[in-house]
Design a protein around this motif. Structure first.
Motif, mmCIF file in Angstrom:
data_model
loop_
_atom_site.group_PDB
_atom_site.id
_atom_site.type_symbol
_atom_site.label_atom_id
_atom_site.label_comp_id
_atom_site.label_asym_id
_atom_site.label_seq_id
_atom_site.Cartn_x
_atom_site.Cartn_y
_atom_site.Cartn_z
ATOM 1 N N ARG A 65 -1.651 -4.546 10.892
ATOM 2 C CA ARG A 65 -3.094 -4.587 10.674
ATOM 3 C C ARG A 65 -3.468 -5.645 9.641
ATOM 4 O O ARG A 65 -4.410 -6.399 9.818
ATOM 5 N N ASN A 66 -2.741 -5.655 8.527
ATOM 6 C CA ASN A 66 -3.024 -6.613 7.458
ATOM 7 C C ASN A 66 -1.756 -6.819 6.636
ATOM 8 O O ASN A 66 -0.726 -6.160 6.870
ATOM 9 N N THR A 122 -4.515 -14.041 14.555
ATOM 10 C CA THR A 122 -5.225 -12.761 14.470
ATOM 11 C C THR A 122 -5.236 -12.053 15.821
ATOM 12 O O THR A 122 -4.946 -12.657 16.864
ATOM 13 N N ASP A 178 0.814 -1.218 0.000
ATOM 14 C CA ASP A 178 0.000 0.000 0.000
ATOM 15 C C ASP A 178 0.848 1.269 0.000
ATOM 16 O O ASP A 178 0.323 2.377 0.078
ATOM 17 N N GLN A 214 -1.123 -5.976 3.674
ATOM 18 C CA GLN A 214 -0.790 -4.848 2.801
ATOM 19 C C GLN A 214 0.181 -3.873 3.464
ATOM 20 O O GLN A 214 0.881 -3.125 2.769
ATOM 21 N N GLN A 263 -6.417 -6.858 11.641
ATOM 22 C CA GLN A 263 -7.577 -6.610 10.785
ATOM 23 C C GLN A 263 -7.395 -7.335 9.451
ATOM 24 O O GLN A 263 -7.295 -6.708 8.388
ATOM 25 N N PRO A 264 -7.348 -8.649 9.482
ATOM 26 C CA PRO A 264 -7.099 -9.404 8.245
ATOM 27 C C PRO A 264 -8.343 -9.477 7.363
ATOM 28 O O PRO A 264 -9.465 -9.207 7.820
ATOM 29 N N ASP A 265 -8.137 -9.856 6.095
ATOM 30 C CA ASP A 265 -9.296 -10.112 5.246
ATOM 31 C C ASP A 265 -9.757 -11.557 5.465
ATOM 32 O O ASP A 265 -9.147 -12.320 6.223
ATOM 33 N N ASN A 266 -10.806 -11.930 4.799
ATOM 34 C CA ASN A 266 -11.420 -13.238 5.044
ATOM 35 C C ASN A 266 -10.570 -14.418 4.602
ATOM 36 O O ASN A 266 -10.827 -15.558 5.006
ATOM 37 N N SER A 267 -9.548 -14.158 3.808
ATOM 38 C CA SER A 267 -8.716 -15.258 3.314
ATOM 39 C C SER A 267 -7.596 -15.641 4.301
ATOM 40 O O SER A 267 -6.947 -16.671 4.133
ATOM 41 N N TRP A 268 -7.392 -14.838 5.306
ATOM 42 C CA TRP A 268 -6.284 -15.074 6.248
ATOM 43 C C TRP A 268 -6.623 -16.230 7.187
ATOM 44 O O TRP A 268 -7.684 -16.257 7.813
#
Length: 344
Positions: free
Chosen positions: A257-258, A293, A121, A260, A284-289
């Motif tokens: 956070r993620n 967490t 990012d 990115q 704050q991962p996305d759903n694929s992680w």
């Protein structure tokens, strides 16, 4: 002891002043940084402090200015003088050391050889300074976790403190991991290009006191914790002569956070090959992680193995709350405080 440290710091400040106006500014900053100094400098009857260090005429002028400042209105109206209680002795000493170093720093110009995003990012940058013309500065870096001040040549922005990310064994350059904070010196550096000049202050700090967890005292298990750009100082440790391959269990819990904004993902495999188990933790991962967490400290406490306190070492760099909670947990388990390492 504290009175002597204060007066000795006054000596450093006085010697760093270039003229009377500069001296007034330095004195104000010093007193604002250390409220304890005001009572010491403004007490004309403090015989104990006078016995500790005889006052020169210029120091007597300094004492007079402190008296004027705290018995009437500040001589620099824009300054606010804090009413905070004195800091602990160790924190007090560190703040005085940084202030004295900032007033007497020698700046070394260094061209940039790399300025590139370190995360997908582009919020964090990988920056490399070429020190081929400054071998003395390069060789003064001796311990992972040390840091220095960086400023942009020709800019009136304040210098920024930055940990050196490259290991001391990498000669001829310093590498940094810099978060692009809007309006900061860090952002200015991230906008520069290869060949542009920055100025580097002297290397500061003692780094991580790794000898406490190395042989012969030893620590078979070492737990390393980093958040955000705190990973830069940890990278310098992992890629130095830190003997990871001689230890039974070395784990790095690295929080962001993620993915990115998680730097150095391209180095994880090499770190694993050197004997470090890398455990990314995303808050704050996305759903694929499918990995760990939450916060780093919570992820560790959920999976904490059984410990042998006498042979456990800990290394911390990053968010204050994380460091405090991790430290408390290991102390409660009986790990000696001197085996819980930071770089400050």
């Amino acid at each position: 002891m504290r009175e002597k440290a204060t007066l000795l710091s006054c000596n450093c400040i006085i010697s760093g002043a270039t003229n009377k106006l500069h001296l007034l500014s330095l004195v104000s900053s010093f007193i604002n940084c250390c409220p304890f100094a005001s009572s010491l400098l403004s007490n004309n009857n403090n015989n104990k402090s006078k016995r500790l260090l005889s006052l020169s005429p210029l120091q007597l002028q300094l004492q007079s200015m402190a008296t004027q400042t705290f018995s009437s209105k500040p001589f620099l109206p824009s300054l606010h003088f804090s009413k905070r209680p004195p800091a602990s002795i160790s924190a007090f000493s560190r703040r005085l050391s940084v202030l004295a170093s900032a007033t007497t720093a020698t700046w070394t110009p260094a061209p940039l050889s790399v300025v590139s995003p370190a995360t997908s990012d582009s919020s964090i940058f990988h920056v490399v300074t070429d020190l081929s013309s400054s071998p003395s500065l390069s060789s003064s870096y001796s311990s992972p976790g040390q840091y220095l001040q960086v400023r942009v040549s020709g800019s009136d922005s304040k210098p920024a403190f930055m940990a050196i990310a490259s290991p001391p064994t990498l000669e001829g350059k310093f590498e940094f991991l810099i978060k692009r904070v809007p309006g900061s010196t860090a952002e200015l550096i991230c906008w520069l290009k290869e060949g542009d000049l920055v100025e580097l202050g002297p290397v500061m700090g003692k780094g991580f006191p790794i000898e406490r967890i190395e042989e012969p005292q030893g620590a078979d298990s070492v737990f390393i914790f980093a958040t955000g750009t705190g990973i830069s100082a940890i990278r310098s440790l992992i890629e130095s002569d830190f003997s990871t391959n001689k230890k039974a269990d070395v784990r790095l819990y690295y929080g962001a956070r993620n993915l990115q904004i998680m730097a150095y993902q391209d180095r994880f495999q090499a770190w694993e090959s050197s004997g470090v188990t890398v455990i990314p933790v995303l808050s704050q991962p996305d759903n694929s992680w499918i990995g760990e967490t939450g916060y780093v400290q919570n992820a560790f406490l959920r999976t904490k193995p059984a410990l042998n306190p006498s042979s456990t070492g800990v290394v911390l760099c990053g968010q204050k709350e994380m460091a405090e909670e991790i430290t408390s947990s290991f102390l409660a388990d009986g790990v000696p405080k001197d085996k819980i390492l930071t770089n400050f």
